[in-house]
Design an enzyme around this catalytic site. Structure first.
Site, mmCIF file in Angstrom:
data_model
loop_
_atom_site.group_PDB
_atom_site.id
_atom_site.type_symbol
_atom_site.label_atom_id
_atom_site.label_comp_id
_atom_site.label_asym_id
_atom_site.label_seq_id
_atom_site.Cartn_x
_atom_site.Cartn_y
_atom_site.Cartn_z
ATOM 1 N N CYS A 1 0.833 -1.201 0.000
ATOM 2 C CA CYS A 1 0.000 0.000 0.000
ATOM 3 C C CYS A 1 0.872 1.258 0.000
ATOM 4 O O CYS A 1 1.464 1.602 -1.020
ATOM 5 C CB CYS A 1 -0.963 -0.037 1.178
ATOM 6 S SG CYS A 1 -2.346 1.125 1.017
ATOM 7 N N HIS B 1 -3.345 -5.083 0.081
ATOM 8 C CA HIS B 1 -2.873 -5.676 1.334
ATOM 9 C C HIS B 1 -2.918 -7.206 1.246
ATOM 10 O O HIS B 1 -3.869 -7.845 1.711
ATOM 11 C CB HIS B 1 -3.729 -5.200 2.503
ATOM 12 C CG HIS B 1 -3.539 -3.762 2.851
ATOM 13 N ND1 HIS B 1 -2.581 -3.323 3.730
ATOM 14 C CD2 HIS B 1 -4.169 -2.640 2.396
ATOM 15 C CE1 HIS B 1 -2.633 -2.003 3.833
ATOM 16 N NE2 HIS B 1 -3.591 -1.564 3.027
ATOM 17 N N GLU C 1 -1.370 -9.326 2.929
ATOM 18 C CA GLU C 1 -1.248 -9.982 4.230
ATOM 19 C C GLU C 1 -2.580 -10.493 4.752
ATOM 20 O O GLU C 1 -2.620 -11.440 5.560
ATOM 21 C CB GLU C 1 -0.618 -9.033 5.258
ATOM 22 C CG GLU C 1 -1.448 -7.815 5.639
ATOM 23 C CD GLU C 1 -1.210 -6.602 4.768
ATOM 24 O OE1 GLU C 1 -1.512 -5.475 5.216
ATOM 25 O OE2 GLU C 1 -0.737 -6.774 3.625
#
Length: 558
Positions: free
Chosen positions: A381, A507, A509
């Site tokens: 990001c 993102h 993750e």
């Protein structure tokens, strides 16, 4: 009818209710059941989207674009099932709904009260997940028993036992038993008082899960069973784990919690099938190599601000049977040359997301260091945006390259607001949120990692790459390896003349799991591991060059 399990907490906060709830979800799912999980948060914010990371930690984004509590990340990592906006409700969101209904006249002039109107809305939120085909709904109640703000939620789940019948509802209370060194024993009184508070409200726990730093004796378990009115077999110890939170489900199974829940809720299921989960835990216990990964962020001081990132790095390490040693660096520190030494010796650099201009120059320095030193880099990001700024300043002749977030008057805003964001006034839930498609460039590192041509990833941002500068960046060698389907939005960038330099606007993750690490984190750690091996081989070659020739015994002087 779906069964309901309610998880409450007592004595102190931060006991790990989210981890325990996720572990319960894993056990039930591996028993062949369809499980939905949710968290009810007592704070008045509508959602955590506008809360400072130092205050609340990470904001977890769902596929459908909800900004939620970080515990929902645990739910997804343990169960592998995506959560949704119906998986997290706050006091603010519930009151907003009730007030809107009152303004419309839905209550026909009645006095609107906490009971029954607020509690009814809470129950409606719980029942949203009890859809056809769902076997069990697990609902975690945020906060601690005794908090004023928790009372409407506790009253609502007390009523749920009557709404769905007691045989379809059970309560799990997570509490803390401290060990006093001076007394040389564990003290059960705080838990007794916590359960007493629950019972005064009208809730009798069916299961007592005891968080503890040391093993508690059988005598202590009997005392808890007696004074808390809980079956002795339902007093479950949850001692601090030695290696990883992913051990928790295995400890619960060893104590028979899965069997107790199945019997209590009349679930016709067998034991959980978790051989792959056991393999993960055993791998964690026997990691035979390590890599150092620097995380240059703005909120390093808060251990939960980058929770999903740390877990995703762990998952990638599990895949490579490698321990990931985190070198956490406040990005502000990297704004001075002497502190750049903190990056020496690391095998990979990760720059996470964030907002505001504090520490930005330090992040830019970290990206430059990774680019010039050929160290694997993963930008997430804001981490992608600062990589673009750094490349513009030092490779494209755009010496004043910046973001409209930091200097909106600049003529070189290589990162700027998304179309439609300029007139936005409200800060909450107004960003680009949720999962969006990304088309990958053939032959790129990103495409090689994913192994497919298009992916869906979750976003949370207002700013994007400014396409006015796309041509100059491409001319200087920056690869736009991921774009929106219409080609207008840059989602992934990378460098061709670098071992592994990839930065993404989304993102990743949020989609990583211990059994299935995210492809980008997996390949990032793989590249870092190659750097350690390269360094090891170089050191070995240097040793060989300076090694003295061995003398044959017959040639040794007398």
């Amino acid at each position: 009818m779906a069964k309901h399990i309610f998880v409450t907490g007592g004595v102190v906060s931060s006991l790990g209710k989210g981890i325990t709830t996720g572990a319960l979800g894993l056990l039930l799912k591996r028993m062949g059941l369809t499980v939905k999980l949710q968290k009810l948060d007592p704070y008045i914010n509508v959602d955590p989207g506008t809360m400072n990371p130092y205050e609340h930690g990470e904001v977890y984004v769902t596929e459908d674009g909800a900004e939620t509590d970080l515990d929902l990340g645990h739910y997804e990592r343990f169960t592998g099932d995506p959560v949704s906006r119906d998986s997290n409700f706050t006091t603010g969101r519930i009151y907003s709904t009730v007030i809107q209904r009152e303004r419309r006249g839905d209550f026909l002039g009645k006095t609107v009260q906490v009971v029954p109107h607020i509690t009814d809305e809470i129950k409606n939120c719980i029942k949203k997940l009890a859809q056809p085909g769902v076997d069990v709904v697990i609902t975690e109640i945020g906060g601690t028993v005794g908090d004023i703000e928790s009372l409407p939620f506790l009253e609502a789940i007390r009523q749920m036992r009557h709404d769905v019948h007691s045989r379809n509802c059970m309560y799990v209370h997570l509490s803390f038993v401290p060990f006093l060194k001076a007394a040389g024993e564990a003290k059960t009184k705080p838990t007794q008082q916590s359960v007493g508070e629950l019972r005064r409200i009208g809730i009798q726990p069916d299961v007592l899960i005891i968080r503890t730093e040391r093993h508690i004796s059988q005598e202590a378990k009997k005392k808890l069973s007696l004074f808390c009115n809980v079956d002795e077999e339902a007093v479950i110890e949850e001692k601090d784990v030695d290696f990883s939170i992913y051990e928790v489900p295995l400890h619960l199974i060893r104590q028979g919690l899965d069997r107790f829940i199945a019997e209590r809720l009349s679930l016709p299921v067998g034991r959980p099938r978790i051989s792959d989960w056991i393999d993960v835990v055993e791998t964690i216990k026997h990691l035979n190599q390590s890599v150092k990964i620097a995380v240059a962020g703005k909120y390093i001081a808060h251990q939960d601000a980058y929770k999903s990132i740390y877990e995703a790095l762990t998952h990638a390490g599990i895949h490579h049977k490698t321990k990931v040693e985190l070198v956490k660096i406040e990005s502000e520190e990297l704004e001075t040359p002497e502190n750049m030494k903190k990056l020496e010796g690391v095998h990979g650099i990760l720059v996470p997301g964030g907002f505001g201009n504090r520490g930005i120059e330090g992040k830019i320095n970290a990206a430059q260091y990774a680019r010039e030193k050929k160290i694997p880099y993963l930008g997430l990001c804001l981490g992608m945006q600062i990589a673009v700024i750094e490349f513009g300043r030092h490779c494209c002749g755009l010496t004043e390259a910046t973001s409209g977030e930091f200097n909106p008057q600049s003529k070189q805003c290589v990162i700027d607001l998304l179309p439609g964001q300029r007139e936005v006034k409200d800060k909450g839930a107004t960003m680009r949120l949720g999962a969006f498609p990304c088309v990958l460039k053939e032959g790129s590192k990103a495409q090689a990692a994913y192994g497919q041509g298009q992916v869906m990833e979750r976003h949370r941002h207002r700013y994007e790459f400014n396409n006015q500068f796309r041509e100059v960046y491409e001319h200087r060698g920056l690869i736009f390896s991921g774009l929106s389907p219409d080609g207008k939005l840059v989602e992934i960038i990378e460098l061709a003349d670098h071992p592994w330099f990839v930065a993404v606007q989304f993102h990743p993750e949020f989609k990583s799991q211990p059994i299935q690490p995210h492809p980008l984190f997996r390949d990032f750690i793989g590249a870092a591991l190659k750097l350690t091996q390269k360094g090891s081989n170089s050191a070995s070659r240097r040793m060989k060059r300076i090694e003295r020739p061995k003398t044959h015994p017959e040639q040794m002087p007398e």
